[in-house]
Enzyme design. Structure first.
Site, short mmCIF file in Angstrom:
data_model
loop_
_atom_site.label_atom_id
_atom_site.label_comp_id
_atom_site.label_asym_id
_atom_site.label_seq_id
_atom_site.Cartn_x
_atom_site.Cartn_y
_atom_site.Cartn_z
N ARG A 144 80.77 32.19 149.37
CA ARG A 144 79.67 31.36 149.90
C ARG A 144 80.30 30.26 150.74
O ARG A 144 81.19 29.54 150.26
CB ARG A 144 78.81 30.78 148.76
CG ARG A 144 77.95 31.84 148.08
CD ARG A 144 76.88 31.22 147.21
NE ARG A 144 75.71 30.80 147.97
CZ ARG A 144 74.70 30.12 147.44
NH1 ARG A 144 74.72 29.77 146.18
NH2 ARG A 144 73.66 29.79 148.18
N LYS A 172 83.12 17.45 145.94
CA LYS A 172 82.13 18.00 146.89
C LYS A 172 82.24 17.31 148.25
O LYS A 172 81.54 17.64 149.19
CB LYS A 172 80.73 17.86 146.32
CG LYS A 172 80.54 18.79 145.13
CD LYS A 172 79.21 18.62 144.50
CE LYS A 172 79.09 19.52 143.29
NZ LYS A 172 78.00 19.11 142.42
N ASP A 230 75.92 20.05 147.93
CA ASP A 230 76.92 21.11 148.08
C ASP A 230 78.12 20.60 148.83
O ASP A 230 79.23 21.12 148.69
CB ASP A 230 76.31 22.32 148.80
CG ASP A 230 75.53 23.15 147.82
OD1 ASP A 230 74.38 22.78 147.53
OD2 ASP A 230 76.08 24.13 147.31
N GLY A 289 74.97 26.99 142.29
CA GLY A 289 75.11 25.55 142.07
C GLY A 289 76.58 25.22 142.33
O GLY A 289 77.47 25.91 141.81
N ALA A 290 76.81 24.19 143.14
CA ALA A 290 78.17 23.93 143.63
C ALA A 290 79.20 23.71 142.51
O ALA A 290 80.33 24.20 142.59
CB ALA A 290 78.13 22.72 144.56
N GLY A 291 78.82 22.98 141.47
CA GLY A 291 79.77 22.71 140.38
C GLY A 291 80.09 23.98 139.60
O GLY A 291 81.26 24.28 139.32
N LYS A 303 70.43 21.89 149.23
CA LYS A 303 69.44 22.96 149.36
C LYS A 303 68.46 22.71 150.50
O LYS A 303 67.99 21.59 150.69
CB LYS A 303 68.70 23.08 148.02
CG LYS A 303 67.63 24.13 147.93
CD LYS A 303 68.07 25.51 148.34
CE LYS A 303 69.27 26.02 147.60
NZ LYS A 303 69.91 27.20 148.26
N CYS A 363 65.64 21.57 144.03
CA CYS A 363 66.63 22.58 143.64
C CYS A 363 67.03 22.40 142.18
O CYS A 363 66.27 21.82 141.39
CB CYS A 363 67.86 22.59 144.56
SG CYS A 363 68.75 24.16 144.44
#
Ligand code: RUB
Length: 313
Positions: free
Chosen positions: A58, A230, A194, A16-18, A205, A125
């Site tokens: 990532r 983001k 993301d 998860g981006a955060g 996602k 997601c």
């Protein structure tokens, strides 16, 4: 320690981006504490090395380089010695982690305003920011229900339905390919991101763009919940966001793959939803139409196209 966090991000134990951004900042903060050198140049070099290790984990979540660069920038200032640099770094990391948590909360408050009493939502997601909007709407007493997708191949939907269930939100759990089938029953799609590019395209996602396409056809609104970190500044230079392609073994077992020499598994983890398929992006700085992404990159992240393009004098 730092290598451990990097490995967990790669393996998606931290995902998860955060969460990736906060974990990376925390790992850098801890790493700084473990460095015993008294030589400032040596300390800075080792911190740069550590940042690089995290940045390689990532490729798609822009929150990761944005977070790492934001905390590392404090080390570009002048310090008399290692202790002073460490202390400024510690402060910056803790400020980032606090601000990141507050951003999710603020997004929840702003996003909830766009969810009406009686709405049926669809989420894809497992996004902290998207769930913050849904949970806040529920907390305000709005009667809502949610379609949550499975999210092949890593099943992040299982995490989402646990959270929704715990909050007492009536939820229908569906396979990813059933999104269009149910879309006419949905009032609002709520997803995270993301990355958001300067033209308002949203990277999220894999499957998000198919859902957005189905939503557009059904005239269902699409809301994206994304912290300002983001947004991808380098897209103003025409840079593309790299889409991570993960291990084929996540999709098909190596044993089965071995029996099918002519079959190649493709496993992109994210896709790109064009701005035209997104109605609103909710950030902690306010809700914007996707076409206004540049304003966030310029005014919140501080990147000006004139400065970087080298054009127009
Ligand atoms: C996670 C994903 C999420 C975004 C936003 O993908 O696509 O929607 O990261 O999440 P993965 P958040 O599971 O591959 O990391 O709002 O929590 O930052």
């Amino acid at each position: 320690m730092l290598a451990d966090t990097a490995e967990k991000i790669k393996r998606m134990e931290i995902r998860g981006a955060g969460r990736i951004a906060r974990a990376a900042v925390k790992a850098l903060d801890d790493h700084s504490d473990t460095l015993l050198t008294k030589d400032l140049q040596d300390y800075l070099a080792r911190m740069e090395e550590a940042a690089d290790t995290l940045l390689e984990t990532r490729p798609t979540a822009v929150s990761l380089p944005n977070a790492v660069r934001s905390v590392m920038s404090v080390l570009r200032e002048q310090y008399p010695g290692v202790e002073e640099a460490k202390s400024a770094f510690r402060e910056r990391c803790s400020a980032f982690i606090t601000a990141s948590g507050q951003a999710v909360q603020r997004i929840g408050e702003i996003g909830a305003r766009h969810i009406r009493n009686g709405d049926t939502l669809l989420t894809h997601c497992n996004s902290e920011a998207a769930l913050a909007c849904i949970l806040e709407a529920k907390r305000q007493g709005k009667e809502i229900s949610v379609f949550a997708t499975e999210v092949r191949p890593r099943n992040q939907g299982h995490l989402t339905i646990r959270t929704l269930d715990k909050a007492g939100i009536p939820t229908s759990f569906i396979v990813d390919s059933a999104a269009r089938y149910f879309m006419n029953e949905v009032d609002l799609v709520v997803v995270g991101a993301d990355a958001v590019s300067v033209n308002g395209a949203v990277v999220n996602k894999i499957g998000t763009s198919q859902i957005a396409l189905a939503a557009r056809e059904a005239r269902t609104r699409v809301m994206v919940a994304a912290e300002t970190y983001k947004f991808a500044p380098r897209t103003i230079l025409g840079e593309y966001i790299e889409i991570e392609e993960r291990d084929p073994g996540e999709v098909l077992s190596p044993a089965l793959s071995g029996q099918l020499p002519n079959v190649r598994v493709r496993n992109p983890a994210f896709d790109v939803t064009p701005a035209d398929y997104v109605d609103l992006i909710v950030t902690e700085a306010g809700a914007i139409p996707p076409q206004m992404a540049y304003i966030i990159i310029r005014d919140v992240l501080g990147w000006d196209i004139g400065e970087y393009s080298g054009g127009f004098g």
